[in-house]
Design a protein around this motif. Structure first.
Motif, mmCIF file in Angstrom:
data_model
loop_
_atom_site.group_PDB
_atom_site.id
_atom_site.type_symbol
_atom_site.label_atom_id
_atom_site.label_comp_id
_atom_site.label_asym_id
_atom_site.label_seq_id
_atom_site.Cartn_x
_atom_site.Cartn_y
_atom_site.Cartn_z
ATOM 1 N N ASP A 105 0.969 -1.241 -0.023
ATOM 2 C CA ASP A 105 0.113 -0.038 0.124
ATOM 3 C C ASP A 105 0.718 1.320 0.106
ATOM 4 O O ASP A 105 1.530 1.603 1.008
ATOM 5 C CB ASP A 105 -1.056 -0.210 1.335
ATOM 6 N N THR A 106 1.011 1.892 -1.372
ATOM 7 C CA THR A 106 2.218 2.977 -1.146
ATOM 8 C C THR A 106 1.471 4.192 -0.453
ATOM 9 O O THR A 106 2.160 5.036 -0.097
ATOM 10 C CB THR A 106 2.493 3.196 -2.908
ATOM 11 N N ALA A 107 0.241 4.588 -0.378
ATOM 12 C CA ALA A 107 -0.321 5.612 0.072
ATOM 13 C C ALA A 107 -0.010 5.423 1.623
ATOM 14 O O ALA A 107 0.180 6.298 2.179
ATOM 15 C CB ALA A 107 -1.918 5.498 -0.239
ATOM 16 N N ALA A 108 -0.210 4.172 2.400
ATOM 17 C CA ALA A 108 0.053 4.030 3.579
ATOM 18 C C ALA A 108 1.426 4.006 3.862
ATOM 19 O O ALA A 108 2.060 4.069 4.906
ATOM 20 C CB ALA A 108 -0.536 3.018 4.145
ATOM 21 N N GLY B 74 6.165 2.015 -7.738
ATOM 22 C CA GLY B 74 6.470 3.329 -7.589
ATOM 23 C C GLY B 74 7.276 3.563 -6.296
ATOM 24 O O GLY B 74 7.270 4.769 -6.089
ATOM 25 N N LYS C 205 8.429 -0.434 6.109
ATOM 26 C CA LYS C 205 8.260 0.886 5.728
ATOM 27 C C LYS C 205 8.560 1.052 4.200
ATOM 28 O O LYS C 205 9.690 0.669 3.677
ATOM 29 C CB LYS C 205 9.031 1.966 6.398
ATOM 30 N N LEU C 206 7.661 1.927 3.197
ATOM 31 C CA LEU C 206 8.062 2.202 2.260
ATOM 32 C C LEU C 206 8.416 3.736 1.875
ATOM 33 O O LEU C 206 7.766 4.502 2.752
ATOM 34 C CB LEU C 206 6.818 1.731 1.122
ATOM 35 N N TYR C 207 9.353 4.090 0.997
ATOM 36 C CA TYR C 207 9.488 5.516 0.725
ATOM 37 C C TYR C 207 9.330 5.932 -0.526
ATOM 38 O O TYR C 207 9.455 4.892 -1.714
ATOM 39 C CB TYR C 207 10.937 5.578 1.010
ATOM 40 N N PRO C 208 9.072 7.075 -0.924
ATOM 41 C CA PRO C 208 8.993 7.599 -2.375
ATOM 42 C C PRO C 208 10.305 7.347 -2.775
ATOM 43 O O PRO C 208 11.513 7.461 -2.407
ATOM 44 C CB PRO C 208 8.796 9.082 -2.317
ATOM 45 N N ARG D 114 19.209 14.168 3.121
ATOM 46 C CA ARG D 114 19.370 13.852 1.773
ATOM 47 C C ARG D 114 20.636 12.893 1.431
ATOM 48 O O ARG D 114 20.702 12.489 0.454
ATOM 49 C CB ARG D 114 19.539 14.761 0.687
ATOM 50 N N MET E 96 15.112 14.693 -5.061
ATOM 51 C CA MET E 96 13.670 14.224 -5.153
ATOM 52 C C MET E 96 13.172 14.951 -6.306
ATOM 53 O O MET E 96 13.781 15.913 -6.898
ATOM 54 C CB MET E 96 12.944 14.917 -3.798
ATOM 55 N N ALA E 97 11.899 14.491 -6.908
ATOM 56 C CA ALA E 97 11.035 14.983 -7.937
ATOM 57 C C ALA E 97 11.077 16.609 -7.766
ATOM 58 O O ALA E 97 10.824 16.981 -6.693
ATOM 59 C CB ALA E 97 9.709 14.306 -7.889
ATOM 60 N N GLY E 98 11.281 17.157 -8.814
ATOM 61 C CA GLY E 98 10.759 18.852 -9.042
ATOM 62 C C GLY E 98 12.009 19.412 -8.346
ATOM 63 O O GLY E 98 11.780 20.868 -8.377
#
Lengths: 471, 471
Positions: free
Chosen positions: A104-107, A129, A215-218, A250, A291-293
């Motif tokens: 569950d990537t949202a969680a 992702g 735990k998952l991370y972006p 970072r 990170m993105a952006g």
């Protein structure tokens, strides 16, 4: 009343089916032969339950019959925790419990069974992702249960923590077959004692982890990676502080490597090109996440500041994925490359970060005094204070004679320096059977008493991984 | 054979001196009166040892005489862990153990005794150019021992973890007076069971923490802070994911606040100006750290991306320290502001992050059904899945009648929703005496058995904070 091996195998086959039991010692190599070939005991049997209920049934039987059970994952441990000690034990392999129950990537959580291979956990997260940020050299065969039971570390502990910090909850079968249901996906939960962290790192002596919520991370957008020249471990320490000031969390990796590591790898053709900018007594491999952006260049600008402060003399920043891959290969081959130069004596130790330069200086001097011509190869996770303080034999020495004369004596010399600086004699690899005697010498005696009391409370018959860690 | 209060006070005075003992119940207010005035039991005495050796001596005496001991820090806990239950206990205050033994910014560690006030730990770190990143509303009186024993959280758990994750090691006196010497400054140490994490969060039922080695971090150069308008908790969740993707662990805080919180604070003159951009049903307070040598603007650019994805409708970024201070005052006054509107019913709960919108929707609907006109005020640490799910009484209701009718019933309703989503009934505040009965209902029974076995193993006479957590 001790059961024979044949009786044990028959009883296990009754519980899990005959295809879940290996009773022929000649077919047990995959479970008995551990990476460093230091331990050579047989097992009474190998059992491979295919469900949590079957693990519970095996443990109920083992507890009734006082049969020692050794939980095993991918058999990649380096201290003999996962292989027999007396030869009377049953190896309980978790390899058939290899489902990823949910992602569950949202969680930000993945629930994986103990037998899931670490690399498969990486792939499953990436397919959604996300990232499970625990990387080990053995990740192609190490399994989640073993990774957690040994509280594995790796190269990104600096940013993400070790296995303990990456685990939100565990499910475990206790010595008598009861099931502890502690899986959850909560960042905060103050309802009772921290049983999760007690089971993680216990080397299977308190319970058998059957699944874990991880735990998952972006996924970062990219990495910025460099190898820089530093004059000394002191300069590397100052550079580390500068990088932490500028990059905070970072800062993904900060690995120290001595010149001899490059020399060995180039001489033996282990690298297709020199990954460094120029010759230097010491190198640091530094990596930042991006990170993105956000714009690239943070590492470059930090290195410019480090040049101005004369902390580094030269540097090369990876400009392609193949540059980055080569830099990491250089780091990851550090352990293996020593075998090309004959015998080596290894220490997996940690000290407070600020004491790393003293550890290296004092340890190297003491080793040279003990064994003139010995070649210190200290490398590793400077940012964690965790140095793999290895020594290659003098050029031209006889490997067997060198090990016979110096292996034990060198341990005593190095551990003395480590302990004097408030360090640990097992930073990453644990205790298992290799360091049981050492632990009794160096650990706070009250801590050992507390460990013994907890062990007796949770495994009164002493059947879970008997003799490991506590002796 | 039970000792009288006078006998207890005399014995304690023999150990620590008469100036270290309070025996007059009329002078015990500072130790007995806890923040929410829910618990009203007396103590046999208050003892204030001035050294670790004196704590050991008190515990040896207490263990021999089976006298219950309640360790106490700043007396700021919210669940009654730190105040008496039977009235026969002795409160052992750690307030005289208030030295910061050492600060080593190069090693990233501060060793503080249990009685150090959290705010003093902050100041000591900052004076050395470092940060101890654990901020609580009660930090001016909360003490390190209590902060650790309750595994306190706060607003920056998202980036730095809770008290457990900020602690490298502890020193603790056991029930029988033995001293566990587990202080260290090591990022990695796999030599035995994780006793540190067992003692942290145990509410003083397994040992008395007398000192801790705490992690220090580099001070950020600055912060970027904003309050943004979001249409719903669902939109806030999507925004949180976007912020994590773009900011990673630079995301320092992500707090959800409903419109009613702004309305109450403005009506009661609790804010000198409106900290938001415009009216919105929900707000998110977002903060990023900015490290030295990096450019500002990351938050601004992330918010522009969020506008493009229609996740937010308006936003205000702090342009000054006073803007930032006002934004945080808005958040920190959320609990207090409810008292201006009469009685309120409070729940400190967590769920997996992805379930926060469902928790709020289902919990609010169930509450409205139970008590029409009730005003939901869910706010807090969205990024940790930790919502302070509070309810203010309907406008014009009678506070006492409202509490009498709905307090217990509302707990049942909300905990049902929390548990259905795999959540925790005590995310931050712990169990103490307030939630002992609740814990027995909702916790995995095997977990409760393991906790009981560990408690008995380490405190066989049951004298450490008797009746708390385990009942």
């Amino acid at each position: 009343m001790t059961m024979t091996a044949a009786q044990i195998a028959a009883a296990l086959a009754d519980i899990v089916g005959s295809d879940g039991v290996v009773s022929d010692p000649g077919k047990m190599g995959a479970w008995l032969n551990e990476p460093r070939k230091r331990f050579h005991q047989n097992a009474a049997a190998v059992v491979m339950p295919a469900s949590v209920a079957a693990v519970q049934a095996v443990m109920r039987w083992a507890n009734e019959n006082r049969v020692g059970i050794i939980p095993q994952g991918g058999n990649t441990g380096l201290v003999g925790a996962q292989v027999p000690l007396s030869g009377q034990e049953v190896i309980l392999s978790l390899q058939k419990l290899d489902n990823i129950r949910s992602i569950d990537t949202a969680a930000g959580v993945m629930t994986a069974e103990a037998g899931v291979i670490l690399e498969n956990a990486h792939k499953a997260a990436e397919a959604k992702g996300a990232m499970f940020p625990l990387w080990l050299a053995s990740q192609g065969s190490a399994r989640i249960g073993g990774v957690l039971s040994s509280n594995a570390g790796g190269v990104n502990v600096l940013a993400y923590g070790n296995a303990r910090e990456l685990t939100m909850g565990v499910e475990a079968v206790l010595a008598d077959g009861r099931l502890y249901q502690g899986l959850n996906a909560l960042k905060k939960d103050n309802t009772g004692y921290d049983l999760k962290d007690l089971l993680v790192g216990a080397e299977g002596t308190l319970g058998i982890i059957t699944a874990a919520s991880l735990k998952l991370y972006p996924l970062p957008e990219d990495y910025e990676t460099a190898i820089v020249n530093v004059a000394s471990p002191e300069a590397a320490l100052d550079l580390f502080q500068l990088m932490r000031q500028r990059a905070g969390s970072r800062l993904n990796a900060f690995e120290l490597i001595p010149w001899i590591g490059l020399d060995i790898q180039l001489r033996h053709g282990m690298l297709d090109a020199d990954p460094t900018a120029s010759a230097s007594p010491w190198y640091a491999l530094i990596e930042l996440t991006r990170m993105a952006g956000t714009e690239p260049g943070a590492l470059q600008s930090a290195l410019e500041a480090a040049f101005e402060e004369a902390l580094i003399s030269d540097a090369v920043v990876a400009e392609s994925l193949s540059d980055r891959t080569r830099m990491w290969a250089f780091r990851e081959q550090m352990s293996e490359c020593q075998s090309r130069e004959g015998a080596s004596i290894k220490h997996d130790v940690s000290v407070p970060i600020a004491a790393v330069p003293a550890l290296i200086a004092e340890g190297s001097a003491a080793a040279e005094k003990l064994s003139p011509g010995i070649r210190p190869v200290p490398f590793g996770h400077m940012g964690d204070g965790n140095i793999h303080f290895n020594f290659s034999m003098p050029v031209g020495a006889d490997p067997k004679a060198f090990m016979a004369q110096y292996d034990e004596a060198m341990h005593a010399v190095i551990y003395e320096v480590v302990l004097r600086h408030g360090g640990s004699v097992s930073a990453e690899h644990g205790i298992g059977q290799l360091k049981v005697g050492l632990l009794k010498q160096v650990k706070d005696p009250v801590a050992l008493e507390m460990m013994g009391a907890i062990k007796t409370a949770l495994d009164p018959k002493g059947i879970l991984n008997p003799g490991k860690m506590l002796g």
